[in-house]
Design an enzyme around this catalytic site. Structure first.
Site, short mmCIF file in Angstrom:
data_model
loop_
_atom_site.label_atom_id
_atom_site.label_comp_id
_atom_site.label_asym_id
_atom_site.label_seq_id
_atom_site.Cartn_x
_atom_site.Cartn_y
_atom_site.Cartn_z
CG ASN A 10 -5.66 11.01 0.23
OD1 ASN A 10 -6.41 10.57 1.09
ND2 ASN A 10 -4.40 11.30 0.48
CG ASP A 12 -5.66 9.51 3.73
OD1 ASP A 12 -5.59 8.33 3.35
OD2 ASP A 12 -4.69 10.30 3.72
NE ARG A 21 -21.45 9.38 16.30
CZ ARG A 21 -22.76 9.55 16.13
NH1 ARG A 21 -23.52 8.56 15.75
NH2 ARG A 21 -23.31 10.73 16.35
NE ARG A 48 -1.40 12.15 8.81
CZ ARG A 48 -0.41 13.03 8.99
NH1 ARG A 48 0.41 12.90 10.00
NH2 ARG A 48 -0.28 14.05 8.18
NE ARG A 52 -3.43 12.37 12.40
CZ ARG A 52 -2.70 13.51 12.33
NH1 ARG A 52 -3.10 14.48 11.55
NH2 ARG A 52 -1.61 13.65 13.03
CG HIS A 53 -6.50 9.47 7.94
ND1 HIS A 53 -5.47 8.73 7.44
CD2 HIS A 53 -6.10 10.76 7.90
CE1 HIS A 53 -4.49 9.55 7.11
NE2 HIS A 53 -4.83 10.80 7.38
CB THR A 103 -2.85 18.04 6.49
OG1 THR A 103 -2.66 17.38 5.24
CG2 THR A 103 -2.53 19.51 6.33
CB THR A 104 1.60 16.00 4.52
OG1 THR A 104 0.96 14.76 4.81
CG2 THR A 104 3.08 15.75 4.30
CD GLU A 154 1.81 13.64 -4.61
OE1 GLU A 154 1.84 12.39 -4.74
OE2 GLU A 154 0.90 14.23 -4.01
N GLY A 200 -4.12 20.24 -1.25
CA GLY A 200 -4.92 21.46 -1.19
C GLY A 200 -5.62 21.81 -2.49
N GLY A 221 -7.56 14.78 -2.25
CA GLY A 221 -8.37 14.08 -1.27
C GLY A 221 -9.36 14.95 -0.53
CG HIS A 222 -9.65 18.13 3.24
ND1 HIS A 222 -10.20 19.37 3.06
CD2 HIS A 222 -9.99 17.74 4.49
CE1 HIS A 222 -10.84 19.73 4.16
NE2 HIS A 222 -10.72 18.75 5.04
N1 PXP Z 1 -0.34 14.12 -1.90
C1 PXP Z 1 0.26 13.86 -0.71
C2 PXP Z 1 1.65 13.30 -0.74
C3 PXP Z 1 -0.41 14.06 0.52
O1 PXP Z 1 0.21 13.79 1.67
C4 PXP Z 1 -1.75 14.53 0.49
C5 PXP Z 1 -2.49 14.69 1.77
O2 PXP Z 1 -2.61 13.48 2.40
C6 PXP Z 1 -2.34 14.76 -0.76
C7 PXP Z 1 -1.60 14.59 -1.93
C8 PXP Z 1 -3.76 15.21 -0.89
O3 PXP Z 1 -3.96 16.45 -0.28
P1 PXP Z 1 -5.43 16.98 -0.09
O4 PXP Z 1 -6.10 16.02 0.86
O5 PXP Z 1 -5.24 18.34 0.47
O6 PXP Z 1 -6.10 16.97 -1.43
#
Ligand code: PXP
Length: 257
Positions: A10, A12, A21, A48, A52-53, A103-104, A154, A200, A221-222
């Site tokens: 991910n 984002d 910036r 979104r 925002r991203h 976040t979600t 998921e 997470g 992602g994060h």
């Molecule tokens: N899966 C879904 C459906 C999500 O909404 C997100 C967060 O955007 C992720 C996975 C990834 O989560 P993280 O960024 O915490 O790894």
């Protein structure tokens, strides 16, 4: 086990940094190319409502220019449906979205929101998009997903990841949340749903989730983007891949031993 555990990266938060910036750097498309070279199996991006991203232009470029399958995370709104049908990404993951959330925060209420979801799932499916629903590992939600006819769910791993950090890897709260994921994955399989998981996940907590043999894909992602600050995106993805592959190989070995 039906194949290799896939990693969807991910991207984002590459866009989050860019947007801080307002210029073109860092470019999420460049991150997608690095992810591909590092062993990612797919790219995930959440458009979104508040942009925002990711932006509409990012989604357009991702669909047009990347070789990896794109998994578009989207709320079940008319606006997002029109965008998804226009671009026809490989997959769309329907997520709940609240404007004020960082976040979600939780899974989709597929059971309570069935009427609203039905036309969205139908329209995406007609457009050739593989639909998944982002749900908590709750049997009622999985049953509702199956009734909606989606091929994929998921599992939201956020509660497990939070317990992991707050209570520790082996605390009853963490093991309880892990058990919910294990049982959720088994329930999904019994319903004929392909099971993905995410939210997470980090180097520290991914192993038990990657070890669930019917989980086919993790979306992360994060943490990967944050870790890239210290060692580069290529290195953070390769390390995650290696941990996931080892977890899966070890769990299969222990099942056949
Ligand atoms: N899966 C879904 C459906 C999500 O909404 C997100 C967060 O955007 C992720 C996975 C990834 O989560 P993280 O960024 O915490 O790894």
């Amino acid at each position: 086990m039906k194949g290799r555990l896939r990693l969807g990266v991910n991207i984002d938060h590459v866009a989050t940094i860019r947007n801080a910036r307002g210029g073109p750097h860092p470019d999420p498309l460049r991150a997608a190319a690095v992810a591909q070279a590092a062993g990612a199996d797919g790219i995930t991006a959440h458009l979104r409502e508040d942009r925002r991203h990711m932006t509409d232009g990012d989604i357009e470029r991702l669909v047009a220019e990347i070789a990896l399958p794109l998994n578009l995370e989207m709320a079940a709104t008319d606006e997002m449906l029109a965008i998804a049908v226009k671009h026809r990404p490989h997959a769309a993951c329907i997520v709940p979205e609240r404007r004020e959330e960082v976040t979600t925060e939780g899974g989709l209420d597929a059971a309570g929101g069935r009427q609203g979801l039905e036309p969205v799932v139908g329209r995406l499916t007609e457009a050739g998009v593989r639909v998944s629903l982002f749900v908590d590992p709750d049997p009622a939600q999985l049953d509702a997903a199956a009734a909606l006819g989606v091929p994929v769910i998921e599992l939201h791993t956020g509660a497990y990841c939070e317990a992991f950090y707050e209570a520790g890897a082996t605390a009853p709260a963490t093991l309880g949340e892990l058990d919910r994921l294990v049982r959720g994955a088994a329930h999904a399989e019994a319903l004929g749903l392909e099971c993905h998981a995410g939210h997470g996940l980090t180097f520290d907590n991914v192993t038990p989730v990657a070890a669930i043999p019917t989980v086919m894909e993790l979306n992360i992602g994060h943490f990967l983007i944050g870790e890239a600050i210290f060692g580069g995106l290529d290195s953070s993805i390769k390390r995650m891949r290696a941990i996931m592959d080892k977890a899966r190989a070890d769990s299969l070995g222990s099942r056949t031993a």
